[in-house]
Design an enzyme around this catalytic site. Structure first.
Site, PDB file in Angstrom:
ATOM      1  N   CYS A 148     -43.638  19.996  -4.769  1.00  0.00           N
ATOM      2  CA  CYS A 148     -42.353  19.304  -4.981  1.00  0.00           C
ATOM      3  C   CYS A 148     -41.614  19.012  -3.663  1.00  0.00           C
ATOM      4  CB  CYS A 148     -41.448  20.129  -5.898  1.00  0.00           C
ATOM      5  SG  CYS A 148     -39.836  19.326  -6.129  1.00  0.00           S
TER       6      CYS A 148
ATOM      7  N   LYS B 110     -44.445  24.759 -18.385  1.00  0.00           N
ATOM      8  CA  LYS B 110     -43.262  25.454 -17.872  1.00  0.00           C
ATOM      9  C   LYS B 110     -43.039  26.773 -18.612  1.00  0.00           C
ATOM     10  CE  LYS B 110     -41.093  21.054 -16.800  1.00  0.00           C
ATOM     11  NZ  LYS B 110     -40.193  19.998 -17.253  1.00  0.00           N
TER      12      LYS B 110
ATOM     13  N   SER C 287     -31.413  19.689  -5.752  1.00  0.00           N
ATOM     14  CA  SER C 287     -31.591  20.024  -4.331  1.00  0.00           C
ATOM     15  C   SER C 287     -30.337  19.760  -3.487  1.00  0.00           C
ATOM     16  CB  SER C 287     -32.786  19.250  -3.753  1.00  0.00           C
ATOM     17  OG  SER C 287     -32.575  17.853  -3.832  1.00  0.00           O
TER      18      SER C 287
ATOM     19  N   VAL D 273     -37.508  21.567 -10.992  1.00  0.00           N
ATOM     20  CA  VAL D 273     -37.360  22.374  -9.778  1.00  0.00           C
ATOM     21  C   VAL D 273     -36.824  21.439  -8.694  1.00  0.00           C
ATOM     22  CG1 VAL D 273     -39.166  24.022 -10.347  1.00  0.00           C
ATOM     23  CG2 VAL D 273     -39.787  21.955  -9.100  1.00  0.00           C
TER      24      VAL D 273
HETATM   25  N1  LIG Z   1     -32.791  15.214  -8.431  1.00  0.00           N
HETATM   26  C1  LIG Z   1     -33.618  16.400  -8.432  1.00  0.00           C
HETATM   27  C2  LIG Z   1     -35.073  15.961  -8.523  1.00  0.00           C
HETATM   28  C3  LIG Z   1     -36.001  17.159  -8.693  1.00  0.00           C
HETATM   29  C4  LIG Z   1     -37.330  16.734  -9.308  1.00  0.00           C
HETATM   30  O1  LIG Z   1     -37.573  15.561  -9.644  1.00  0.00           O
HETATM   31  N2  LIG Z   1     -38.212  17.729  -9.478  1.00  0.00           N
HETATM   32  C5  LIG Z   1     -39.480  17.461 -10.115  1.00  0.00           C
HETATM   33  C6  LIG Z   1     -40.647  18.025  -9.320  1.00  0.00           C
HETATM   34  S1  LIG Z   1     -40.718  17.354  -7.685  1.00  0.00           S
HETATM   35  C7  LIG Z   1     -39.505  18.152 -11.461  1.00  0.00           C
HETATM   36  O2  LIG Z   1     -39.169  19.310 -11.553  1.00  0.00           O
HETATM   37  N3  LIG Z   1     -39.893  17.438 -12.498  1.00  0.00           N
HETATM   38  C8  LIG Z   1     -39.934  17.965 -13.831  1.00  0.00           C
HETATM   39  C9  LIG Z   1     -41.210  17.748 -14.536  1.00  0.00           C
HETATM   40  O3  LIG Z   1     -42.192  17.348 -13.887  1.00  0.00           O
HETATM   41  O4  LIG Z   1     -41.251  17.998 -15.738  1.00  0.00           O
HETATM   42  C10 LIG Z   1     -33.351  17.221  -7.162  1.00  0.00           C
HETATM   43  O5  LIG Z   1     -32.907  16.632  -6.158  1.00  0.00           O
HETATM   44  O6  LIG Z   1     -33.541  18.447  -7.188  1.00  0.00           O
END
Ligand SMILES: N[C@@H](CCC(=O)N[C@@H](CS)C(=O)NCC(=O)O)C(=O)O
Length: 225
Positions: free
Chosen positions: A12, A39, A65, A52
């Site tokens: 990630c 998950k 983040s 995450v």
């Molecule tokens: N806007 C969020 C984006 C975080 C994000 O997109 N995380 C992805 C992994 S890189 C995630 O957890 N996706 C959920 C999934 O794949 O179900 C941040 O800045 O933390």
């Protein structure tokens, strides 16, 4: 000293921002990588968006983040955001630009055919040209000091280390400042240590499994090697 746990995923890029920020501040933390395809229940229970990174701070949960990195910057030294409010707002805007660039990278590696790949590649090239105009003399985004903008773009550039093992995406030909910035970030200890030693192999497996145009380029390159 707070007890910090970063809930993360091996690949990630948003979790890397938090890991880089913690490392720049020499802050010890525990990292728990989860499987996003399966998950755990405890994660679903504490993650409002199911994404995450999460940062558990003495048992309380921060998500997203940007607020995670802002919290770390407000509570731990050295400060990575500029002190001037206008400059700080500009940095936050470029961090949003990094997030949009990550979406565009997702578009590139998911492009189903050559035409879509080429138009998404051209879109990304335009974004890096725009970034080139924002850069000064380096080595980092705002000059000599490493900032949260650097923590946001290091994972952006890291994707291309893997893409370029298989195909020349030719995205940085007209952006010498971006190229130099990418090199400086790749050498930074906090950036190198934000992923595991197996990151490249994991990302390769992930990309091959997309069944996209890039997956085919990678398979062809591997067959020729
Ligand atoms: N806007 C969020 C984006 C975080 C994000 O997109 N995380 C992805 C992994 S890189 C995630 O957890 N996706 C959920 C999934 O794949 O179900 C941040 O800045 O933390």
């Amino acid at each position: 000293m707070p007890d910090l746990e970063l809930v993360s995923h091996h690949l990630c890029p948003y979790a890397q921002r938090a890991a880089i920020t913690l490392s720049e501040k020499n802050q010890p933390f525990r990292r728990t990588d989860i499987d996003l395809a399966d998950k755990p229940d405890w994660f679903e229970a504490i993650s409002p968006l199911g994404k995450v990174p999460l940062l558990r701070v003495n048992g309380r949960v921060l998500f997203e983040s940007a607020p995670i990195c802002d919290y770390l910057d407000e509570t731990l030294t050295p400060q990575l955001h500029p002190a001037d409010p206008l400059e700080r707002a500009e940095h936050r805007a470029w961090i949003a630009f990094a997030s949009a660039t990550l979406d565009a990278i997702g578009g590139l590696y998911n492009a189903p055919d050559q035409a879509a790949f080429e138009s998404r590649r051209a879109d990304l090239a335009g974004r890096f040209e725009r970034l080139e105009e924002a850069l000064g003399d380096g080595p980092f985004f705002a000059g000599a000091a490493f900032s949260l903008v650097d923590a946001a773009f290091a994972p952006v550039f890291r994707y291309f280390d893997t893409f370029e093992r298989f195909t020349d995406v030719a995205l940085f030909a007209h952006t010498p400042k971006v190229r130099a910035w990418r090199r400086a970030l790749a050498e930074r200890t906090s950036v190198r240590e934000a992923v595991g030693a197996d990151y490249g192999d994991r990302l390769t497996r992930f990309l091959v499994a997309r069944n996209s145009w890039l997956s085919r380029l990678m398979a062809d390159a591997a067959a020729l090697a």
